[in-house]
Design a protein around this motif. Structure first.
Motif, mmCIF file in Angstrom:
data_model
loop_
_atom_site.group_PDB
_atom_site.id
_atom_site.type_symbol
_atom_site.label_atom_id
_atom_site.label_comp_id
_atom_site.label_asym_id
_atom_site.label_seq_id
_atom_site.Cartn_x
_atom_site.Cartn_y
_atom_site.Cartn_z
ATOM 1 N N HIS A 55 0.845 -1.198 0.000
ATOM 2 C CA HIS A 55 0.000 0.000 0.000
ATOM 3 C C HIS A 55 0.879 1.247 0.000
ATOM 4 O O HIS A 55 1.563 1.530 0.974
ATOM 5 C CB HIS A 55 -0.918 0.010 1.223
ATOM 6 C CG HIS A 55 -1.802 -1.193 1.290
ATOM 7 N ND1 HIS A 55 -2.843 -1.390 0.431
ATOM 8 C CD2 HIS A 55 -1.783 -2.271 2.100
ATOM 9 C CE1 HIS A 55 -3.436 -2.524 0.701
ATOM 10 N NE2 HIS A 55 -2.803 -3.091 1.722
ATOM 11 N N THR A 56 0.880 1.944 -1.102
ATOM 12 C CA THR A 56 1.631 3.185 -1.225
ATOM 13 C C THR A 56 0.678 4.271 -1.687
ATOM 14 O O THR A 56 -0.441 3.995 -2.111
ATOM 15 C CB THR A 56 2.776 3.043 -2.252
ATOM 16 O OG1 THR A 56 2.214 2.708 -3.519
ATOM 17 C CG2 THR A 56 3.760 1.972 -1.833
ATOM 18 N N SER A 57 1.104 5.496 -1.625
ATOM 19 C CA SER A 57 0.266 6.568 -2.161
ATOM 20 C C SER A 57 0.428 6.569 -3.680
ATOM 21 O O SER A 57 1.514 6.437 -4.214
ATOM 22 C CB SER A 57 0.682 7.919 -1.572
ATOM 23 O OG SER A 57 2.023 8.193 -1.901
ATOM 24 N N GLY A 58 -0.678 6.639 -4.375
ATOM 25 C CA GLY A 58 -0.628 6.592 -5.827
ATOM 26 C C GLY A 58 -0.754 5.173 -6.343
ATOM 27 O O GLY A 58 -1.353 4.311 -5.713
ATOM 28 N N ILE A 59 -0.178 4.923 -7.485
ATOM 29 C CA ILE A 59 -0.264 3.605 -8.123
ATOM 30 C C ILE A 59 0.820 2.704 -7.544
ATOM 31 O O ILE A 59 1.977 3.099 -7.426
ATOM 32 C CB ILE A 59 -0.109 3.732 -9.652
ATOM 33 C CG1 ILE A 59 -1.223 4.610 -10.209
ATOM 34 C CG2 ILE A 59 -0.122 2.365 -10.310
ATOM 35 C CD1 ILE A 59 -1.094 4.920 -11.674
ATOM 36 N N ASP A 60 0.442 1.498 -7.211
ATOM 37 C CA ASP A 60 1.374 0.535 -6.622
ATOM 38 C C ASP A 60 2.142 -0.197 -7.723
ATOM 39 O O ASP A 60 1.902 -1.374 -7.996
ATOM 40 C CB ASP A 60 0.625 -0.483 -5.764
ATOM 41 C CG ASP A 60 -0.087 0.156 -4.588
ATOM 42 O OD1 ASP A 60 0.394 1.197 -4.115
ATOM 43 O OD2 ASP A 60 -1.100 -0.392 -4.148
ATOM 44 N N TRP A 61 3.093 0.484 -8.353
ATOM 45 C CA TRP A 61 3.815 -0.092 -9.487
ATOM 46 C C TRP A 61 4.588 -1.335 -9.096
ATOM 47 O O TRP A 61 4.621 -2.318 -9.843
ATOM 48 C CB TRP A 61 4.751 0.946 -10.103
ATOM 49 C CG TRP A 61 4.021 2.048 -10.795
ATOM 50 C CD1 TRP A 61 3.932 3.343 -10.381
ATOM 51 C CD2 TRP A 61 3.253 1.950 -11.996
ATOM 52 N NE1 TRP A 61 3.158 4.052 -11.255
ATOM 53 C CE2 TRP A 61 2.729 3.230 -12.260
ATOM 54 C CE3 TRP A 61 2.949 0.918 -12.868
ATOM 55 C CZ2 TRP A 61 1.931 3.506 -13.356
ATOM 56 C CZ3 TRP A 61 2.145 1.182 -13.972
ATOM 57 C CH2 TRP A 61 1.658 2.458 -14.211
ATOM 58 N N THR A 62 5.213 -1.324 -7.943
ATOM 59 C CA THR A 62 5.998 -2.473 -7.513
ATOM 60 C C THR A 62 5.102 -3.691 -7.335
ATOM 61 O O THR A 62 5.445 -4.791 -7.774
ATOM 62 C CB THR A 62 6.740 -2.160 -6.200
ATOM 63 O OG1 THR A 62 7.513 -0.978 -6.372
ATOM 64 C CG2 THR A 62 7.633 -3.310 -5.791
ATOM 65 N N ARG A 63 3.957 -3.513 -6.727
ATOM 66 C CA ARG A 63 3.023 -4.618 -6.523
ATOM 67 C C ARG A 63 2.544 -5.170 -7.858
ATOM 68 O O ARG A 63 2.486 -6.379 -8.059
ATOM 69 C CB ARG A 63 1.830 -4.158 -5.686
ATOM 70 C CG ARG A 63 0.811 -5.260 -5.437
ATOM 71 C CD ARG A 63 -0.252 -4.827 -4.447
ATOM 72 N NE ARG A 63 -0.914 -3.614 -4.829
ATOM 73 C CZ ARG A 63 -2.146 -3.559 -5.348
ATOM 74 N NH1 ARG A 63 -2.825 -4.670 -5.530
ATOM 75 N NH2 ARG A 63 -2.691 -2.409 -5.648
ATOM 76 N N HIS A 64 2.236 -4.281 -8.802
ATOM 77 C CA HIS A 64 1.763 -4.725 -10.115
ATOM 78 C C HIS A 64 2.864 -5.452 -10.889
ATOM 79 O O HIS A 64 2.594 -6.461 -11.560
ATOM 80 C CB HIS A 64 1.233 -3.551 -10.927
ATOM 81 C CG HIS A 64 0.039 -2.902 -10.307
ATOM 82 N ND1 HIS A 64 -1.032 -3.611 -9.801
ATOM 83 C CD2 HIS A 64 -0.264 -1.599 -10.107
ATOM 84 C CE1 HIS A 64 -1.930 -2.784 -9.320
ATOM 85 N NE2 HIS A 64 -1.483 -1.557 -9.494
ATOM 86 N N LEU A 65 4.082 -4.978 -10.801
ATOM 87 C CA LEU A 65 5.200 -5.667 -11.459
ATOM 88 C C LEU A 65 5.443 -7.037 -10.845
ATOM 89 O O LEU A 65 5.751 -7.999 -11.561
ATOM 90 C CB LEU A 65 6.462 -4.814 -11.401
ATOM 91 C CG LEU A 65 6.443 -3.565 -12.287
ATOM 92 C CD1 LEU A 65 7.687 -2.719 -12.036
ATOM 93 C CD2 LEU A 65 6.345 -3.948 -13.743
ATOM 94 N N LEU A 66 5.295 -7.144 -9.530
ATOM 95 C CA LEU A 66 5.421 -8.444 -8.877
ATOM 96 C C LEU A 66 4.321 -9.394 -9.338
ATOM 97 O O LEU A 66 4.572 -10.577 -9.589
ATOM 98 C CB LEU A 66 5.375 -8.282 -7.355
ATOM 99 C CG LEU A 66 6.616 -7.714 -6.692
ATOM 100 C CD1 LEU A 66 6.338 -7.352 -5.243
ATOM 101 C CD2 LEU A 66 7.756 -8.713 -6.779
ATOM 102 N N GLN A 67 3.107 -8.892 -9.466
ATOM 103 C CA GLN A 67 1.998 -9.731 -9.924
ATOM 104 C C GLN A 67 2.249 -10.256 -11.332
ATOM 105 O O GLN A 67 2.074 -11.452 -11.598
ATOM 106 C CB GLN A 67 0.687 -8.943 -9.893
ATOM 107 C CG GLN A 67 0.193 -8.636 -8.508
ATOM 108 C CD GLN A 67 -1.012 -7.716 -8.527
ATOM 109 O OE1 GLN A 67 -1.248 -6.983 -9.486
ATOM 110 N NE2 GLN A 67 -1.794 -7.756 -7.452
ATOM 111 N N ILE A 68 2.660 -9.380 -12.224
ATOM 112 C CA ILE A 68 2.944 -9.810 -13.596
ATOM 113 C C ILE A 68 4.129 -10.773 -13.617
ATOM 114 O O ILE A 68 4.114 -11.778 -14.332
ATOM 115 C CB ILE A 68 3.197 -8.591 -14.504
ATOM 116 C CG1 ILE A 68 1.901 -7.798 -14.684
ATOM 117 C CG2 ILE A 68 3.751 -9.021 -15.853
ATOM 118 C CD1 ILE A 68 2.070 -6.486 -15.402
ATOM 119 N N GLY A 69 5.154 -10.481 -12.832
ATOM 120 C CA GLY A 69 6.319 -11.357 -12.773
ATOM 121 C C GLY A 69 5.963 -12.763 -12.305
ATOM 122 O O GLY A 69 6.420 -13.754 -12.884
#
Length: 89
Positions: A55-69
């Motif tokens: 949970h970060t402010s804004g878009i959670d790019w790291t979480r989304h990259l982990l999901q795709i990975g």
């Protein structure tokens, strides 16, 4: 009920993205693609929570990259095994 549909929709999208990222054909059915994508989303969320970036402010790019990975990893592991199991029948 709506949450289950949302999980399956996101799983399908992540699974299709994983198949696009990987080279060559992945001879797995659409339902397995959807389940692997949902599994990748689940693993990505778990790891993001574990490393503290869920949970970060804004878009959670790291979480989304982990999901795709993780979706790519699951498709890369399961697709050859699925093809071998179908070839032996």
């Amino acid at each position: 009920m709506f949450q289950l549909l949302w999980i399956l929709l996101i799983g399908f999208v992540l699974g299709m993205l994983a198949k696009l990222i990987l080279r060559g054909p992945q001879a797995i059915p659409w339902w397995l693609t959807m389940l692997l994508g949902a599994g990748g989303a689940w693993l990505g969320n778990a790891v993001a929570g574990w490393i503290g970036v869920a949970h970060t402010s804004g878009i959670d790019w790291t979480r989304h990259l982990l999901q795709i990975g993780f979706a790519v990893l699951l498709v890369a592991v399961v697709a050859p095994a699925w093809g071998r199991s179908r070839a032996t029948r």
